[in-house]
Design a protein around this motif. Structure first.
Motif, PDB file in Angstrom:
ATOM      1  N   LYS A   1      35.875  35.492  42.051  1.00 16.54           N
ATOM      2  CA  LYS A   1      34.425  35.347  42.058  1.00 16.54           C
ATOM      3  C   LYS A   1      34.006  34.001  41.478  1.00 16.54           C
ATOM      4  N   GLN A   2      34.648  33.609  40.357  1.00 11.73           N
ATOM      5  CA  GLN A   2      34.340  32.330  39.730  1.00 11.73           C
ATOM      6  C   GLN A   2      34.737  31.161  40.627  1.00 11.73           C
TER       7      GLN A   2
ATOM      8  N   GLU B   1      37.801  38.818  38.985  1.00  9.85           N
ATOM      9  CA  GLU B   1      36.860  37.977  38.242  1.00  9.85           C
ATOM     10  C   GLU B   1      37.110  36.493  38.532  1.00  9.85           C
ATOM     11  N   ASN B   2      38.394  36.118  38.591  1.00  2.13           N
ATOM     12  CA  ASN B   2      38.728  34.724  38.878  1.00  2.13           C
ATOM     13  C   ASN B   2      38.312  34.322  40.288  1.00  2.13           C
TER      14      ASN B   2
ATOM     15  N   ARG C   1      41.527  28.486  35.713  1.00  2.20           N
ATOM     16  CA  ARG C   1      40.675  29.230  34.776  1.00  2.20           C
ATOM     17  C   ARG C   1      39.882  28.311  33.872  1.00  2.20           C
TER      18      ARG C   1
END
Length: 374
Positions: free
Chosen positions: A260-261, A257-258, A351
């Motif tokens: 992708k961000q 997820e990270n 993040r």
């Protein structure tokens, strides 16, 4: 202050901080003590060791806790040298290794070891043919960083590890910048030691871990050392280790997820540089969270200071090197020399990084470039 220096250090994760306080309050015994309080602390230490082993994909019998990634690099290299598979005093390493490795290698050179340092290919990687050609009959150790901290390229550790196994060479890899950003399990079987550091993935400072292949028979660097089975001296930081394990779990769980961000944020940043994009050099990266670049004609130190004046924290390279005001070792390894090498700046995402902050940073760098260069 808008923070863009996560490769240097991350803020402490809230859950990790809570675990630290709880462990420091309830598991305060020395893990080496034989009474019940010591046994409780040792139980938490054992649990954390098992967790870290699982996140890396190795046996818990090979995990040793340290006070930092730098200490881990130093001690791992020294341990492997005592456990080398054959006679010889030749070591292979990279030109752009972290200072904790390069300084250790230089100390070994001064002690009579023969050292070969390999440059980067234009893609930011060590060429496998160069590595193979550097191997000699007396090569006993290689130390190759998994992820470059300045441009975010990944080295071919699996292939290098295979070459090392074929030639009875032990392999150490500094994984401080890669743990929590990429899956460790593919490379773990191909190294004899690797290092991680808690504060690079939202754990506390002053705590790290080393994986040392249990099949390597090593001797303690300091004879008579009892902590961590002789790997290092000093009372084990049980609260810090427990907090690091919590941060590690969150980092590994959120890895995809990270990434992708970070890819989205990276593209936003590069788009915001459009007015000067053709004049900039942005280095390719396997880690989307790391953006290494140069603005021609402007020293990185000037850009960093100006960005700081506008409220942005960026870097001119690895935090253990920038205070020396020397050219980036990565630039030197890429063959970039002189004043051009000092143009380098590094922007790293975390993040907490927000899209509007990324766009604002890009616009600010355009403004700095126009005010000082164009």
């Amino acid at each position: 202050m808008k923070y863009f220096d996560y490769a240097a250090s991350c803020p402490l994760d809230r859950e990790a901080a809570e675990v630290y306080i709880q462990a420091a309050s309830s598991y305060y015994g020395n893990a080496s003590s034989l009474h019940d309080a010591g046994d409780r602390a040792n139980g938490l230490l054992a649990y954390s060791r098992e967790q870290m082993a699982g996140f890396i994909g190795v046996s818990k019998d090979g995990i040793y806790f340290t006070g930092s990634g730098s200490e881990g690099n130093y001690l791992a290299i020294q341990a492997l040298l005592t456990g080398r598979k054959k006679k010889g005093k030749h070591i292979i390493s990279g030109m752009a290794e972290h200072s904790s490795v390069s300084n250790t290698i230089e100390k070994l050179r001064q002690a009579g070891w023969d050292i070969t340092l390999l440059p980067f290919h234009e893609d930011g990687r060590i060429d496998l043919e160069d590595f193979q050609n550097a191997i000699r009959e007396d090569t006993v150790l290689a130390s190759i960083q998994h992820t470059n901290p300045e441009i975010g390229t990944l080295q071919p550790i699996e292939e290098i590890g295979k070459l090392c196994r074929e030639n009875q060479i032990l392999l150490h890899s500094d994984c401080v910048q890669s743990f929590g950003k990429v899956d460790m399990s593919p490379i773990a079987p191909f190294v004899d030691s690797l290092t991680v550091s808690g504060h690079k993935f939202y754990g506390p400072k002053g705590v790290g871990a080393v994986y040392l292949n249990p099949e390597v028979r090593w001797d303690p660097y300091v004879p008579g050392t009892s902590h961590e089975h002789g790997f290092r001296a000093g009372t084990v930081n049980v609260p810090g280790i427990a907090a690091m394990a919590v941060a590690a779990e969150k980092a590994v769980r959120g890895l995809e997820e990270n990434k992708k961000q970070f890819r989205l944020l990276r593209e936003m940043f590069l788009t915001s540089l459009e007015p000067i994009r053709e004049m900039c050099t942005v280095y390719r990266a396997d880690l989307p969270s790391t953006i290494g670049m140069r603005i021609p004609g402007l020293e990185g130190q000037l850009i960093m200071n100006e960005a700081n004046r506008y409220g942005f924290a960026i870097s001119t390279g690895s935090a253990c090197q920038v205070s020396m005001q020397a050219p980036s070792k990565t630039m030197v390894a890429l063959g970039v020399e002189g004043k051009t090498a000092k143009e380098f700046i590094r922007i790293t995402l975390g993040r907490e990084t927000q899209p509007e902050d990324v766009r604002e940073l890009g616009k600010t760098l355009v403004k700095i470039a126009r005010e000082n260069r164009y």
